[in-house]
Design an enzyme around this catalytic site. Sequence first.
Site, short mmCIF file in Angstrom:
data_model
loop_
_atom_site.label_atom_id
_atom_site.label_comp_id
_atom_site.label_asym_id
_atom_site.label_seq_id
_atom_site.Cartn_x
_atom_site.Cartn_y
_atom_site.Cartn_z
N CYS A 1 51.33 15.55 38.77
CA CYS A 1 52.68 15.00 38.72
C CYS A 1 52.83 14.03 37.55
CB CYS A 1 52.97 14.25 40.00
SG CYS A 1 52.66 15.20 41.47
N ARG B 1 50.69 18.76 32.03
CA ARG B 1 49.86 18.25 33.12
C ARG B 1 49.92 19.17 34.34
NH1 ARG B 1 48.72 12.53 32.80
NH2 ARG B 1 48.56 12.55 35.05
N TRP C 1 53.78 18.35 41.28
CA TRP C 1 52.81 19.42 41.54
C TRP C 1 52.57 19.36 43.04
CZ3 TRP C 1 47.77 20.08 43.38
CH2 TRP C 1 47.12 21.26 42.99
N ASN D 1 53.49 9.52 42.25
CA ASN D 1 52.30 10.36 42.01
C ASN D 1 51.23 9.89 42.97
OD1 ASN D 1 53.67 11.40 39.87
ND2 ASN D 1 52.30 10.58 38.29
N GLY D 2 50.45 10.81 43.50
CA GLY D 2 49.38 10.42 44.42
C GLY D 2 49.63 10.98 45.81
N GLU E 1 31.59 28.47 30.38
CA GLU E 1 32.83 27.98 29.79
C GLU E 1 33.72 29.15 29.35
OE1 GLU E 1 34.36 25.33 29.85
OE2 GLU E 1 35.74 25.35 28.17
N LYS F 1 37.52 29.79 30.73
CA LYS F 1 38.72 29.97 29.87
C LYS F 1 39.44 31.24 30.26
CE LYS F 1 38.54 26.86 28.87
NZ LYS F 1 38.41 25.55 29.01
N GLU G 1 41.21 30.87 33.63
CA GLU G 1 42.30 29.89 33.61
C GLU G 1 43.59 30.44 33.02
OE1 GLU G 1 40.75 25.36 33.05
OE2 GLU G 1 40.33 26.68 31.39
N HIS H 1 19.70 40.29 39.54
CA HIS H 1 19.62 39.77 40.90
C HIS H 1 20.97 39.82 41.60
CE1 HIS H 1 15.56 38.65 39.93
NE2 HIS H 1 16.01 38.02 38.84
N LYS I 1 46.47 19.84 34.17
CA LYS I 1 45.58 19.34 33.12
C LYS I 1 44.74 18.18 33.64
CE LYS I 1 44.21 18.97 28.81
NZ LYS I 1 43.19 19.97 28.44
C1 G6P Z 1 41.20 20.38 35.30
C2 G6P Z 1 41.58 21.06 34.01
C3 G6P Z 1 40.30 21.48 33.27
C4 G6P Z 1 39.40 20.26 33.06
C5 G6P Z 1 39.09 19.55 34.37
C6 G6P Z 1 38.41 18.21 34.15
O1 G6P Z 1 40.63 21.30 36.17
O2 G6P Z 1 42.37 22.20 34.26
O3 G6P Z 1 40.65 22.03 32.01
O4 G6P Z 1 38.22 20.66 32.44
O5 G6P Z 1 40.29 19.29 35.09
O6 G6P Z 1 39.29 17.37 33.48
P1 G6P Z 1 38.87 16.06 32.72
O7 G6P Z 1 40.15 15.46 32.24
O8 G6P Z 1 38.18 15.17 33.73
O9 G6P Z 1 37.95 16.45 31.63
#
Ligand code: G6P
Length: 617
Positions: free
Chosen positions: A2, A27, A74, A100-101, A490, A494, A497, A513, A612
Amino acid sequence: MCGIVGYIGKRQASPILLDGLRRLEYRGYDSAGLALWSDGGINVFRKAGRIENLRKAVNEISPFGDLGISHTRWATHGAPTDENAHPHLDQSGKLALVHNGVIENYQILKDQLKQDGHEFHSETDTEVLAHLAGTFYDASDEADLKTRLVKSVQEALSRVKGTFGVAVMHADVPGVIVGARLGSPLVVGLGKDEQFLASDVAAIVAHTRDVIYLNDYDLVTLTRQGYEVASLDSQRTARVQVSKVDFTEDDAEKGAFEHFMLKEIYEQPQSIRNALRGRLNRDECTAVLGGLNMSPMELRQIDRIIFSGCGTAYHAAMVGEYLIESLARIPTEIEFASEFRYRNVPTDKNTLQFVVSQSGETIDTLAALREAKRKGLRCLGIVNNVASTIARESDGGVYIHAGPEIGVAATKTFTSQVAIMTLLSMLFGRIHHLSSTDGLEMIDELEAIPEKIESILKQAPLIKSIAEKYAHAEGMLFMGRQINYPVAMEGALKMKEISYIYASGHPSAELKHGIIALVKPELPSVFIAPDDAVYDKNVSNIEEVRARKGPVIAVTTEGTHDIERITDDVIYVPRCKSILSPLLTVIPLQLLSYYVALARGCDVDKPRNLAKSVTVE
Ligand code: G6P
């Protein structure tokens, strides 16, 4: 997650609020709303879906108002509908609040308020907070309306359990916005006869670079002329520090790029240079990281390191584990922040904890930091966002200086975090086993990385064509060994996501395995197989996939042409010291996921369901 934007001044508030919300879009959100104060009344607009829907609703009326609060939501409590979008009003309809929260005890409070005759129009926890604050306001006999509003917000917040960043306004209290935070970031922007409030500085940097990052328990009262900060906790005094934002509005814009993610992928040569700047000491053949706030003696005593983080930051920490154990021989452990906070990890006085976070606000990582501190550990941050909560609460640390990252899928912050891990491994290495020659070689190799990334970026057209070929695959496997195993993780993250293709990352040898059962022509495997000590082992694993008719894309080192014989597609990266290869091998994977997502018509910068900065557990 949010986002909050508030404005009070002489200008029309709604364009500023809408523009601020647009800048917070990255975000993650699923509805948006705003409240505007105009002569004796509050106009509220709330819309599910994109900010564009809200903009249309506001523009239909074009209401005047030089004070307002706004929000991107959100969904947590209740679906993303118009009714559940913020701002929420109290029973009188005069007090508007965005939040927010999470208010954990909202149900008990709601039941009590209902018994007292309150009617609710949403399923949210936030509406309860608005009603509660309104109740205190209406019951107060305080003559000064500003004080009355401040006290009612204070009273309401003292009754709630949970986390909050809030902004509140009242129809009868012209010229005042009240904000407060506990566990959710909030920043005040200072202007001339105008003030801003936001959950993220990106929302207001177009208007001012003078800001106050509020601390937990701070309560701020904004008027056109200024601000007052008080504490929600009578045991502590609020400390106010005005800071200068170190990036400009343009840094948070796409420029000529189609997406933020692509722009950020292309920024990596520069963001890595920024992470290294001033931190390499050729005379001592080591790294200089003054922000750790530790003497050489204290550094020498460290005999165990723990890294915690989430998502991409966790993968960077995995690379860190390999680097530190190889160069410094210090036993290193990585823990998902969400697990660390609830585990009872054995530690002692010589254990050093690092929390890794781009945003510096991820709630689980913050909780891991607090848990570590509770146990008496020295806890340092590896953070991008300056003055974020993690940066402020840690005992020191290293800023990665990657600049604003707006694309939800982290790219440049991964490589910058890995660059910092490399510096840490050099620093610890040089006070233990790493020779000056090896230290110097690391410096030379590190400094050459940005140029090598530039050469990989030039291969974008090739990577795009490979991406288009596999864009409709059923799923994808990512395989790597040793220090490139985290890169496989990673790469898979990606892909998931932003393209919504199911993908998973594995150590190549694990193939046999279980994973091999999945291999078939519709499921391509991406092997990260640079020319290193385990290259031949990777080649054997590729053969195993080929034997089962699984398509293979390889990321390998320039000159390793024999791999073409057993793969369908190859992407070459320049040769570098093996231990630094993640800084190069990850780049094609970022581009691959970007172009796959593009080919599938996905919203690259705002993938569904993701946020984000994850500020709820
Ligand atoms: C969310 C984002 C990811 C990010 C993770 C950790 O899941 O979508 O892209 O890697 O949070 O975020 P931070 O700000 O703690 O690196």
